[in-house]
Scaffold this motif. Sequence first.
Motif, PDB file in Angstrom:
ATOM      1  N   TRP A  88       0.840  -1.196   0.000  1.00  0.00           N
ATOM      2  CA  TRP A  88       0.000   0.000   0.000  1.00  0.00           C
ATOM      3  C   TRP A  88       0.875   1.246   0.000  1.00  0.00           C
ATOM      4  CZ3 TRP A  88      -5.233   0.341  -0.514  1.00  0.00           C
ATOM      5  CH2 TRP A  88      -5.921  -0.879  -0.526  1.00  0.00           C
ATOM      6  N   HIS A  89       0.510   2.209  -0.839  1.00  0.00           N
ATOM      7  CA  HIS A  89       1.339   3.404  -1.011  1.00  0.00           C
ATOM      8  C   HIS A  89       0.458   4.497  -1.596  1.00  0.00           C
ATOM      9  CE1 HIS A  89       1.654   3.244  -5.487  1.00  0.00           C
ATOM     10  NE2 HIS A  89       1.198   2.032  -5.225  1.00  0.00           N
ATOM     11  N   GLU A  90       1.006   5.705  -1.641  1.00  0.00           N
ATOM     12  CA  GLU A  90       0.324   6.809  -2.330  1.00  0.00           C
ATOM     13  C   GLU A  90       1.319   7.924  -2.579  1.00  0.00           C
ATOM     14  OE1 GLU A  90      -3.632   9.731  -1.955  1.00  0.00           O
ATOM     15  OE2 GLU A  90      -3.358   8.049  -0.564  1.00  0.00           O
ATOM     16  N   ALA A  91       1.261   8.486  -3.792  1.00  0.00           N
ATOM     17  CA  ALA A  91       2.057   9.657  -4.145  1.00  0.00           C
ATOM     18  C   ALA A  91       1.143  10.876  -4.143  1.00  0.00           C
ATOM     19  CB  ALA A  91       2.691   9.475  -5.524  1.00  0.00           C
ATOM     20  N   PHE A  92       1.692  12.012  -3.754  1.00  0.00           N
ATOM     21  CA  PHE A  92       0.901  13.232  -3.604  1.00  0.00           C
ATOM     22  C   PHE A  92       1.452  14.331  -4.506  1.00  0.00           C
ATOM     23  CE2 PHE A  92       1.218  11.009   0.485  1.00  0.00           C
ATOM     24  CZ  PHE A  92      -0.110  10.596   0.614  1.00  0.00           C
ATOM     25  N   PRO A  93       0.588  15.248  -4.928  1.00  0.00           N
ATOM     26  CA  PRO A  93       1.076  16.373  -5.741  1.00  0.00           C
ATOM     27  C   PRO A  93       2.086  17.206  -4.964  1.00  0.00           C
ATOM     28  CG  PRO A  93      -1.335  16.226  -5.789  1.00  0.00           C
ATOM     29  CD  PRO A  93      -0.864  15.290  -4.720  1.00  0.00           C
ATOM     30  N   TYR A 101      -3.418  16.709   2.923  1.00  0.00           N
ATOM     31  CA  TYR A 101      -3.382  15.249   3.075  1.00  0.00           C
ATOM     32  C   TYR A 101      -4.565  14.769   3.909  1.00  0.00           C
ATOM     33  CZ  TYR A 101      -2.196  10.749   5.103  1.00  0.00           C
ATOM     34  OH  TYR A 101      -2.262   9.444   5.537  1.00  0.00           O
ATOM     35  N   LEU A 102      -4.775  15.406   5.061  1.00  0.00           N
ATOM     36  CA  LEU A 102      -5.844  14.980   5.958  1.00  0.00           C
ATOM     37  C   LEU A 102      -7.209  15.185   5.303  1.00  0.00           C
ATOM     38  CD1 LEU A 102      -6.142  13.781   8.770  1.00  0.00           C
ATOM     39  CD2 LEU A 102      -6.378  16.109   9.671  1.00  0.00           C
ATOM     40  N   GLY A 103      -7.347  16.244   4.546  1.00  0.00           N
ATOM     41  CA  GLY A 103      -8.614  16.507   3.884  1.00  0.00           C
ATOM     42  C   GLY A 103      -8.986  15.457   2.860  1.00  0.00           C
ATOM     43  N   ALA A 104      -8.007  14.719   2.364  1.00  0.00           N
ATOM     44  CA  ALA A 104      -8.270  13.673   1.372  1.00  0.00           C
ATOM     45  C   ALA A 104      -8.530  12.315   1.993  1.00  0.00           C
ATOM     46  CB  ALA A 104      -7.086  13.574   0.408  1.00  0.00           C
ATOM     47  N   ARG A 105      -8.416  12.208   3.326  1.00  0.00           N
ATOM     48  CA  ARG A 105      -8.666  10.926   3.989  1.00  0.00           C
ATOM     49  C   ARG A 105     -10.163  10.702   4.171  1.00  0.00           C
ATOM     50  NH1 ARG A 105      -4.950   8.898   2.049  1.00  0.00           N
ATOM     51  NH2 ARG A 105      -4.602  10.943   1.097  1.00  0.00           N
ATOM     52  N   ASP A 106     -10.506   9.475   4.531  1.00  0.00           N
ATOM     53  CA  ASP A 106     -11.888   9.146   4.840  1.00  0.00           C
ATOM     54  C   ASP A 106     -12.399  10.052   5.963  1.00  0.00           C
ATOM     55  OD1 ASP A 106     -13.721   7.317   6.822  1.00  0.00           O
ATOM     56  OD2 ASP A 106     -14.108   6.873   4.701  1.00  0.00           O
ATOM     57  N   PRO A 107     -13.605  10.569   5.842  1.00  0.00           N
ATOM     58  CA  PRO A 107     -14.109  11.494   6.866  1.00  0.00           C
ATOM     59  C   PRO A 107     -14.057  10.934   8.284  1.00  0.00           C
ATOM     60  CG  PRO A 107     -15.535  11.539   4.948  1.00  0.00           C
ATOM     61  CD  PRO A 107     -14.561  10.429   4.713  1.00  0.00           C
ATOM     62  N   ALA A 108     -14.344   9.640   8.443  1.00  0.00           N
ATOM     63  CA  ALA A 108     -14.317   9.051   9.787  1.00  0.00           C
ATOM     64  C   ALA A 108     -12.900   9.079  10.350  1.00  0.00           C
ATOM     65  CB  ALA A 108     -14.857   7.631   9.754  1.00  0.00           C
ATOM     66  N   ASP A 242      -1.222  -6.547   3.622  1.00  0.00           N
ATOM     67  CA  ASP A 242      -2.523  -5.919   3.437  1.00  0.00           C
ATOM     68  C   ASP A 242      -3.223  -5.656   4.764  1.00  0.00           C
ATOM     69  OD1 ASP A 242      -2.885  -5.675   0.546  1.00  0.00           O
ATOM     70  OD2 ASP A 242      -2.762  -7.856   0.514  1.00  0.00           O
ATOM     71  N   ASP A 243      -2.478  -5.267   5.785  1.00  0.00           N
ATOM     72  CA  ASP A 243      -3.093  -4.933   7.060  1.00  0.00           C
ATOM     73  C   ASP A 243      -4.183  -3.885   6.826  1.00  0.00           C
ATOM     74  OD1 ASP A 243      -0.687  -5.961   9.127  1.00  0.00           O
ATOM     75  OD2 ASP A 243      -0.024  -5.288   7.159  1.00  0.00           O
ATOM     76  N   PRO A 244      -5.368  -4.091   7.418  1.00  0.00           N
ATOM     77  CA  PRO A 244      -6.501  -3.205   7.112  1.00  0.00           C
ATOM     78  C   PRO A 244      -6.237  -1.725   7.371  1.00  0.00           C
ATOM     79  CG  PRO A 244      -7.276  -5.178   8.237  1.00  0.00           C
ATOM     80  CD  PRO A 244      -5.777  -5.221   8.279  1.00  0.00           C
ATOM     81  N   TYR A 245      -5.413  -1.398   8.385  1.00  0.00           N
ATOM     82  CA  TYR A 245      -5.205   0.012   8.718  1.00  0.00           C
ATOM     83  C   TYR A 245      -4.508   0.778   7.602  1.00  0.00           C
ATOM     84  CZ  TYR A 245      -0.207  -0.699   9.608  1.00  0.00           C
ATOM     85  OH  TYR A 245       1.130  -0.972   9.471  1.00  0.00           O
ATOM     86  N   LYS A 246      -3.755   0.098   6.754  1.00  0.00           N
ATOM     87  CA  LYS A 246      -2.934   0.796   5.774  1.00  0.00           C
ATOM     88  C   LYS A 246      -3.763   1.568   4.761  1.00  0.00           C
ATOM     89  CE  LYS A 246       0.977  -2.343   6.249  1.00  0.00           C
ATOM     90  NZ  LYS A 246       1.898  -3.303   5.584  1.00  0.00           N
ATOM     91  N   ARG A 247      -4.886   0.981   4.344  1.00  0.00           N
ATOM     92  CA  ARG A 247      -5.701   1.645   3.320  1.00  0.00           C
ATOM     93  C   ARG A 247      -6.376   2.902   3.855  1.00  0.00           C
ATOM     94  NH1 ARG A 247      -9.341  -3.117   1.661  1.00  0.00           N
ATOM     95  NH2 ARG A 247      -7.415  -4.204   2.226  1.00  0.00           N
ATOM     96  N   LEU A 248      -6.365   3.098   5.164  1.00  0.00           N
ATOM     97  CA  LEU A 248      -6.889   4.340   5.727  1.00  0.00           C
ATOM     98  C   LEU A 248      -5.924   5.506   5.504  1.00  0.00           C
ATOM     99  CD1 LEU A 248      -8.205   2.965   9.137  1.00  0.00           C
ATOM    100  CD2 LEU A 248      -9.539   3.429   7.067  1.00  0.00           C
TER     101      LEU A 248
END
Length: 294
Positions: A88-93, A101-108, A242-248
């Motif tokens: 799991w990874h992500e690149a940012f502009p 970054y925080l604004g793009a996370r799941d609202p919960a 694939d630990d579930p926390y990573k996709r958060l």
Amino acid sequence: MLLPLMEREGRRSSLTTPYTISWRPLPAAGSSAAMLREAGRDLSRLVRHSAPWRFDAVDATAPGLAPLIEGIRSGGVAVLQHDHFGNWHEAFPSGTNWDAYLGARDPALRTTIRRKLARAARITDFTLIDAPGAGIEAGIADYEAVRDRSWKPYEPNPGFDAVLMRMAAAQGALRLGVLRDAAAGTPMAAQYWIRSGERAYLLKLAHDEARRADSPGTVLTALMIRHLLTEGVRELDFGRGDDPYKRLWVGCRRQRIGLILASPLTLGGLAAVARHGAGRARRAVRARLGRGAA
């Protein structure tokens, strides 16, 4: 073509460890597909009369991998592929800060992080260690103490983390975070990242299971990411699994694969082919049974 390999007890494998995030062959600059297929045929001659070779943590999209495999197979050696682990990874502009970054996370998750950080500011202390010296030795001791009190006390290579942290600190690549109980001074969570250019890799994290209600792992991960973004990091990599926390925390997944090079001219190679075929058959049966149950 350069293949980073190691040999142990007469068996060749990729130069990888249980901590490796990615491995790939390294083609020479300007190598054509035809040249890589020929390199694969040359490699098959080395494998033909040997025990199976094993490549782990393979980047399935690595340049030159496909023609190399074609060449190996054309040389009479089976290339057996299996899924190894998810990454799991992500690149940012460029210019992404903590708020963006925080604004793009799941609202919960966003709400949870803000609430937990506000409380943590009152009851915890955060320390970041990124250089050699007495500080790193104290940080390593804190990390090991937290790991021993975590949900994963077993460590197959217990000395590896300390050695890696010291080496990374000497290169300026270590980012070791420790979250402490402000009143007691005891570590509640610890994790370390390796920074390489604009990328940061989370290798290990742990929290004191007795402090789970305080969410020290979530708090520390948020603090570390906030710091890394201020440093100019533009890609976060959460390593193996694939630990579930990573996709958060990051939104992209890629599959790392394993390859076994097995020669049908050897007993070991035939056994590897048979095991691989049996495994595929079992998975196919389970998939059909699962569809039937649905």
